[in-house]
Motif scaffolding. Structure first.
Motif, PDB file in Angstrom:
ATOM      1  N   UNK A 134       0.868  -1.177   0.000  1.00  0.00           N
ATOM      2  CA  UNK A 134       0.000   0.000   0.000  1.00  0.00           C
ATOM      3  C   UNK A 134       0.902   1.224   0.000  1.00  0.00           C
ATOM      4  N   UNK A 135       0.519   2.238  -0.805  1.00  0.00           N
ATOM      5  CA  UNK A 135       1.333   3.451  -0.887  1.00  0.00           C
ATOM      6  C   UNK A 135       0.491   4.602  -1.419  1.00  0.00           C
ATOM      7  N   UNK A 136       1.032   5.790  -1.289  1.00  0.00           N
ATOM      8  CA  UNK A 136       0.413   6.961  -1.913  1.00  0.00           C
ATOM      9  C   UNK A 136       0.954   7.161  -3.325  1.00  0.00           C
ATOM     10  N   UNK A 137       2.185   6.678  -3.553  1.00  0.00           N
ATOM     11  CA  UNK A 137       2.791   6.768  -4.884  1.00  0.00           C
ATOM     12  C   UNK A 137       3.638   5.526  -5.111  1.00  0.00           C
ATOM     13  N   UNK A 138       3.533   4.959  -6.302  1.00  0.00           N
ATOM     14  CA  UNK A 138       4.325   3.784  -6.644  1.00  0.00           C
ATOM     15  C   UNK A 138       4.895   3.964  -8.043  1.00  0.00           C
ATOM     16  N   UNK A 139       6.207   3.857  -8.147  1.00  0.00           N
ATOM     17  CA  UNK A 139       6.862   3.876  -9.456  1.00  0.00           C
ATOM     18  C   UNK A 139       7.333   2.468  -9.764  1.00  0.00           C
ATOM     19  N   UNK A 140       7.006   2.006 -10.964  1.00  0.00           N
ATOM     20  CA  UNK A 140       7.484   0.713 -11.434  1.00  0.00           C
ATOM     21  C   UNK A 140       8.444   1.009 -12.570  1.00  0.00           C
ATOM     22  N   UNK A 141       9.710   0.630 -12.358  1.00  0.00           N
ATOM     23  CA  UNK A 141      10.751   0.897 -13.337  1.00  0.00           C
ATOM     24  C   UNK A 141      11.054  -0.416 -14.037  1.00  0.00           C
ATOM     25  N   UNK A 142      10.816  -0.429 -15.329  1.00  0.00           N
ATOM     26  CA  UNK A 142      11.016  -1.643 -16.103  1.00  0.00           C
ATOM     27  C   UNK A 142      12.433  -1.743 -16.630  1.00  0.00           C
ATOM     28  N   UNK A 143      12.747  -2.916 -17.142  1.00  0.00           N
ATOM     29  CA  UNK A 143      14.029  -3.133 -17.796  1.00  0.00           C
ATOM     30  C   UNK A 143      13.774  -4.043 -18.984  1.00  0.00           C
ATOM     31  N   UNK A 144      14.790  -4.249 -19.766  1.00  0.00           N
ATOM     32  CA  UNK A 144      14.617  -5.105 -20.926  1.00  0.00           C
ATOM     33  C   UNK A 144      14.477  -6.559 -20.531  1.00  0.00           C
ATOM     34  N   UNK A 145      14.973  -6.925 -19.363  1.00  0.00           N
ATOM     35  CA  UNK A 145      14.866  -8.293 -18.881  1.00  0.00           C
ATOM     36  C   UNK A 145      13.561  -8.465 -18.111  1.00  0.00           C
TER      37      UNK A 145
ATOM     38  N   UNK B 179       7.111  -1.595   6.961  1.00  0.00           N
ATOM     39  CA  UNK B 179       6.656  -0.252   6.617  1.00  0.00           C
ATOM     40  C   UNK B 179       7.820   0.712   6.689  1.00  0.00           C
ATOM     41  N   UNK B 180       7.728   1.758   5.881  1.00  0.00           N
ATOM     42  CA  UNK B 180       8.728   2.823   5.845  1.00  0.00           C
ATOM     43  C   UNK B 180       8.175   3.932   4.960  1.00  0.00           C
ATOM     44  N   UNK B 181       8.843   5.065   4.984  1.00  0.00           N
ATOM     45  CA  UNK B 181       8.427   6.143   4.086  1.00  0.00           C
ATOM     46  C   UNK B 181       8.720   5.788   2.633  1.00  0.00           C
ATOM     47  N   UNK B 182       9.718   4.903   2.430  1.00  0.00           N
ATOM     48  CA  UNK B 182       9.992   4.387   1.092  1.00  0.00           C
ATOM     49  C   UNK B 182      10.261   2.894   1.184  1.00  0.00           C
ATOM     50  N   UNK B 183       9.531   2.131   0.389  1.00  0.00           N
ATOM     51  CA  UNK B 183       9.698   0.683   0.307  1.00  0.00           C
ATOM     52  C   UNK B 183      10.096   0.367  -1.127  1.00  0.00           C
ATOM     53  N   UNK B 184      11.291  -0.170  -1.285  1.00  0.00           N
ATOM     54  CA  UNK B 184      11.799  -0.536  -2.613  1.00  0.00           C
ATOM     55  C   UNK B 184      11.795  -2.054  -2.712  1.00  0.00           C
ATOM     56  N   UNK B 185      11.124  -2.571  -3.727  1.00  0.00           N
ATOM     57  CA  UNK B 185      10.996  -4.018  -3.912  1.00  0.00           C
ATOM     58  C   UNK B 185      11.589  -4.377  -5.265  1.00  0.00           C
ATOM     59  N   UNK B 186      12.705  -5.085  -5.249  1.00  0.00           N
ATOM     60  CA  UNK B 186      13.393  -5.511  -6.462  1.00  0.00           C
ATOM     61  C   UNK B 186      12.921  -6.928  -6.774  1.00  0.00           C
ATOM     62  N   UNK B 187      12.148  -7.077  -7.848  1.00  0.00           N
ATOM     63  CA  UNK B 187      11.560  -8.366  -8.156  1.00  0.00           C
ATOM     64  C   UNK B 187      12.605  -9.404  -8.539  1.00  0.00           C
ATOM     65  N   UNK B 188      13.639  -9.011  -9.257  1.00  0.00           N
ATOM     66  CA  UNK B 188      14.658  -9.970  -9.703  1.00  0.00           C
ATOM     67  C   UNK B 188      15.413 -10.568  -8.521  1.00  0.00           C
ATOM     68  N   UNK B 189      15.865  -9.738  -7.605  1.00  0.00           N
ATOM     69  CA  UNK B 189      16.647 -10.226  -6.466  1.00  0.00           C
ATOM     70  C   UNK B 189      15.775 -10.564  -5.268  1.00  0.00           C
ATOM     71  N   UNK B 190      14.487 -10.293  -5.355  1.00  0.00           N
ATOM     72  CA  UNK B 190      13.537 -10.500  -4.262  1.00  0.00           C
ATOM     73  C   UNK B 190      14.056  -9.834  -2.992  1.00  0.00           C
ATOM     74  N   UNK B 191      14.447  -8.569  -3.152  1.00  0.00           N
ATOM     75  CA  UNK B 191      14.991  -7.799  -2.036  1.00  0.00           C
ATOM     76  C   UNK B 191      14.066  -6.641  -1.702  1.00  0.00           C
TER      77      UNK B 191
END
Length: 179
Positions: free
Chosen positions: A70-81, A109-121
């Protein structure tokens, strides 16, 4: 002599508690989650094709299997992979939830949550906290590798890392109290 023994026993229990707490995070995430589709709901979205970025605004909800953000803003940054996207959720706070194979949830929870799908981090910054059952870690930054089952927490110049255990968790760790 008794006080020295108590101190040594107490320190041993605390070290054991910290070790078991970190190991309790070791339950695997539901493997099936990562094979499910990602669904994002929001009030508004904006696409920047040149930057390969989609930004969602207001009341953003992301689901993927048991994962919920859940967030107020979410950016999804794509890559070629394919499968290498990075999601950056912002809010006060932005939240992340996932069930583990053990059936126990992880809540972050945090003011910014970064979720890297490739590394599952999962990287939590600013007012970060990670909770499993009644155990809680707070810090300025927490980095949790879901697939490697590793966690690092850092404070800043004003705040240290805080880990909270329940008293009964410490008592359950060692039956040697009665020696």
């Amino acid at each position: 002599m008794i006080s020295k023994r108590f101190t040594t026993t107490h320190k041993s229990k605390l070290a054991l508690a910290a070790s078991l707490f970190i190991l309790s995070w070791g339950s695997q995430a539901l493997e099936d989650d990562f094979n499910k589709q990602i669904i994002v709901d929001a009030d508004r979205q904006q696409v920047n094709i040149k930057e390969n970025r989609v930004t969602f605004y207001n009341n953003v909800v992301v689901t993927q299997g048991s994962i919920k953000m859940h967030a107020e803003e979410l950016s999804v940054i794509g890559s070629e992979e394919k499968g290498s996207e990075v999601m950056i959720a912002k809010g006060e706070p932005a939240t992340f939830y996932q069930l583990l194979d053990s059936g126990k949830p992880i809540e972050a929870e945090a003011n910014e949550v970064r979720y890297d799908l490739k590394t599952q981090t999962l990287t939590l910054t600013n007012n970060a906290q990670l909770k499993q059952e009644e155990s809680l870690v707070k810090g300025q930054m927490i980095k949790y590798s879901i697939n490697k089952q590793e966690m690092v927490a850092q404070g800043d110049e004003n705040n240290r890392v805080t880990t909270i255990f329940l008293p009964q968790q410490l008592e359950e760790l060692s039956p040697e109290d009665n020696e």
